[in-house]
Design an enzyme around this catalytic site. Sequence first.
Site, mmCIF file in Angstrom:
data_model
loop_
_atom_site.group_PDB
_atom_site.id
_atom_site.type_symbol
_atom_site.label_atom_id
_atom_site.label_comp_id
_atom_site.label_asym_id
_atom_site.label_seq_id
_atom_site.Cartn_x
_atom_site.Cartn_y
_atom_site.Cartn_z
ATOM 1 N N ALA A 71 -31.194 42.891 41.758
ATOM 2 C CA ALA A 71 -32.232 42.715 40.732
ATOM 3 C C ALA A 71 -33.629 42.822 41.334
ATOM 4 C CB ALA A 71 -32.055 41.363 40.039
ATOM 5 N N GLU A 114 -37.324 38.039 51.341
ATOM 6 C CA GLU A 114 -35.868 37.867 51.367
ATOM 7 C C GLU A 114 -35.491 36.909 52.494
ATOM 8 O OE1 GLU A 114 -32.918 38.728 49.777
ATOM 9 O OE2 GLU A 114 -31.992 37.676 51.464
ATOM 10 N N GLN A 115 -34.635 35.940 52.172
ATOM 11 C CA GLN A 115 -34.277 34.945 53.190
ATOM 12 C C GLN A 115 -33.434 35.530 54.325
ATOM 13 O OE1 GLN A 115 -31.948 31.837 51.372
ATOM 14 N NE2 GLN A 115 -30.216 33.171 50.949
ATOM 15 N N ARG A 137 -21.010 47.486 46.028
ATOM 16 C CA ARG A 137 -22.317 46.818 45.987
ATOM 17 C C ARG A 137 -23.167 47.156 47.215
ATOM 18 N NH1 ARG A 137 -22.379 42.285 42.469
ATOM 19 N NH2 ARG A 137 -23.947 41.308 43.752
ATOM 20 N N TYR A 186 -10.718 48.925 39.862
ATOM 21 C CA TYR A 186 -11.410 50.189 39.581
ATOM 22 C C TYR A 186 -11.811 50.864 40.888
ATOM 23 C CZ TYR A 186 -15.524 47.008 39.677
ATOM 24 O OH TYR A 186 -16.450 46.049 39.998
ATOM 25 N N ASP A 202 -29.351 37.044 38.483
ATOM 26 C CA ASP A 202 -28.531 35.833 38.496
ATOM 27 C C ASP A 202 -29.373 34.564 38.518
ATOM 28 O OD1 ASP A 202 -26.264 37.287 38.372
ATOM 29 O OD2 ASP A 202 -25.460 36.700 40.321
HETATM 30 C C1 LIG Z 1 -18.032 40.168 43.122
HETATM 31 C C2 LIG Z 1 -18.989 40.445 41.989
HETATM 32 C C3 LIG Z 1 -18.713 41.447 41.069
HETATM 33 C C4 LIG Z 1 -19.587 41.697 40.010
HETATM 34 N N1 LIG Z 1 -19.307 42.698 39.136
HETATM 35 C C5 LIG Z 1 -20.214 43.010 38.174
HETATM 36 C C6 LIG Z 1 -20.023 44.130 37.311
HETATM 37 O O1 LIG Z 1 -19.010 44.815 37.413
HETATM 38 N N2 LIG Z 1 -20.983 44.431 36.379
HETATM 39 C C7 LIG Z 1 -22.119 43.679 36.262
HETATM 40 O O2 LIG Z 1 -22.987 43.983 35.430
HETATM 41 N N3 LIG Z 1 -22.312 42.595 37.062
HETATM 42 C C8 LIG Z 1 -21.396 42.266 38.002
HETATM 43 N N4 LIG Z 1 -21.602 41.203 38.817
HETATM 44 C C9 LIG Z 1 -22.801 40.433 38.619
HETATM 45 C C10 LIG Z 1 -23.989 41.142 39.237
HETATM 46 O O3 LIG Z 1 -23.575 41.878 40.351
HETATM 47 C C11 LIG Z 1 -24.975 40.117 39.630
HETATM 48 O O4 LIG Z 1 -25.424 39.579 38.411
HETATM 49 C C12 LIG Z 1 -26.122 40.732 40.436
HETATM 50 O O5 LIG Z 1 -25.670 41.159 41.696
HETATM 51 C C13 LIG Z 1 -27.196 39.721 40.624
HETATM 52 O O6 LIG Z 1 -28.202 40.290 41.421
HETATM 53 P P1 LIG Z 1 -29.408 39.411 41.860
HETATM 54 O O7 LIG Z 1 -30.299 40.330 42.645
HETATM 55 O O8 LIG Z 1 -29.961 38.666 40.715
HETATM 56 O O9 LIG Z 1 -28.779 38.292 42.807
HETATM 57 P P2 LIG Z 1 -28.203 38.425 44.276
HETATM 58 O O10 LIG Z 1 -27.492 39.714 44.450
HETATM 59 O O11 LIG Z 1 -27.491 37.157 44.563
HETATM 60 O O12 LIG Z 1 -29.508 38.521 45.189
HETATM 61 C C14 LIG Z 1 -30.325 37.411 45.417
HETATM 62 C C15 LIG Z 1 -31.067 37.659 46.720
HETATM 63 O O13 LIG Z 1 -31.989 36.607 46.901
HETATM 64 C C16 LIG Z 1 -31.887 36.138 48.227
HETATM 65 N N5 LIG Z 1 -32.329 34.742 48.227
HETATM 66 C C17 LIG Z 1 -31.662 33.651 47.796
HETATM 67 N N6 LIG Z 1 -32.405 32.551 47.943
HETATM 68 C C18 LIG Z 1 -33.580 32.959 48.478
HETATM 69 C C19 LIG Z 1 -34.763 32.283 48.859
HETATM 70 N N7 LIG Z 1 -34.902 30.954 48.719
HETATM 71 N N8 LIG Z 1 -35.781 33.002 49.370
HETATM 72 C C20 LIG Z 1 -35.671 34.361 49.523
HETATM 73 N N9 LIG Z 1 -34.557 35.049 49.187
HETATM 74 C C21 LIG Z 1 -33.538 34.353 48.663
HETATM 75 C C22 LIG Z 1 -30.436 36.323 48.594
HETATM 76 O O14 LIG Z 1 -30.250 36.342 49.999
HETATM 77 C C23 LIG Z 1 -30.139 37.656 47.936
HETATM 78 O O15 LIG Z 1 -30.461 38.742 48.763
HETATM 79 C C24 LIG Z 1 -20.745 40.917 39.860
HETATM 80 C C25 LIG Z 1 -21.021 39.906 40.782
HETATM 81 C C26 LIG Z 1 -20.157 39.680 41.830
HETATM 82 C C27 LIG Z 1 -20.469 38.589 42.814
#
Ligand SMILES: Cc1cc2nc3c(=O)[nH]c(=O)nc-3n(C[C@H](O)[C@H](O)[C@H](O)COP(=O)(O)OP(=O)(O)OC[C@H]3O[C@@H](n4cnc5c(N)ncnc54)[C@H](O)[C@@H]3O)c2cc1C
Length: 296
Positions: free
Chosen positions: A12, A31-32, A105, A214, A292
Amino acid sequence: MANVLIAGAGLAGLTTALALMQRGHRVRVFEQATELREVGAGVQLGPNGTRVLIALGLADAMRQVVCVAAGKRIRLGTTGQSWPVFDLGETAIERFGAPYWMVHRGDFHRVLLDAVRAACPEAIAPGHACAGFASHGDGVTLRLANGHTVTGDVLIGADGVHSRIRQQMFGQGRAAFTGLIAWRGLVPMQSLPPHQRSLVGENWIGVGGHVVTYPLRRGEILNFVGVVERDDWRVESWNVPGTTEECLHDLAGWHEDVKTIIRNIATPYKWALLGRQPLDSYVQGRVCLIGDAAHP
Ligand SMILES: Cc1cc2nc3c(=O)[nH]c(=O)nc-3n(C[C@H](O)[C@H](O)[C@H](O)COP(=O)(O)OP(=O)(O)OC[C@H]3O[C@@H](n4cnc5c(N)ncnc54)[C@H](O)[C@@H]3O)c2cc1C
């Protein structure tokens, strides 16, 4: 032009960073993790998502790594009987104007990372955990765990399911265990018998569980997720390894095709599925949540 701070370089955070940079904004991502990478698992991207990635100019890079599955089918967990659900491939493009992609991913994250770095090599600061923020009249100050501060016009919390930014905005919130755990793993397609190597996603249904498989990476890998009812495992982590025996035990009674996949997973991971109440808002003044962090 706004001066944008983003907490978190996950899927995201990086997608948002790229979109904002392409609109001319100055973006810095904190990024942490010191090493930027993603967990080894698959993600399915429907046409609503792929349309955005294509608009960001990522079509060529993504096509190198995705699998364009031909369709999806339902299968019965006990007998293996199957029903086609819908066609993907060209049908998705004709119907929705954009493709349906299945992608590792790590591959997806790498494409985003390369694009953000190509747009601005210094945009991402790895090894910079965010600890909190302070809003003021004309901006927001992000506090880093190393004691430093950075100031911008707005802050986007993209720091994932355990978001520090969300905690400061809306408190801890309580995660409730759903009573389900997910087994997941990756399998080299070549290790499977020929009838299991098709470029089709399968959703298996059974008593007390379901299984989703898949293909990824042009069909070289199969992604496996097995969700079962079980209440003795409450760890919300994507990285805790289990054993093949335990995974087979949880899916005992399922069709031999499911067991064949499980036997070929090098390391099956087990992940307790927790849910949180939806937030009423994702925005507070100059700070907002995405990914997330917003809908864990
Ligand atoms: C196994 C799996 C399968 C999935 N399959 C699907 C799918 O098929 N379709 C779909 O739509 N969604 C799917 N999802 C959900 C989707 O992938 C997630 O909603 C998405 O990856 C979220 O991305 P994000 O960047 O919000 O969070 P994250 O990918 O968790 O990234 C958060 C980032 O923030 C960093 N961070 C955390 N705390 C701090 C801090 N205090 N300071 C600085 N950095 C920090 C972390 O290290 C990380 O790099 C799946 C999720 C998982 C786990």
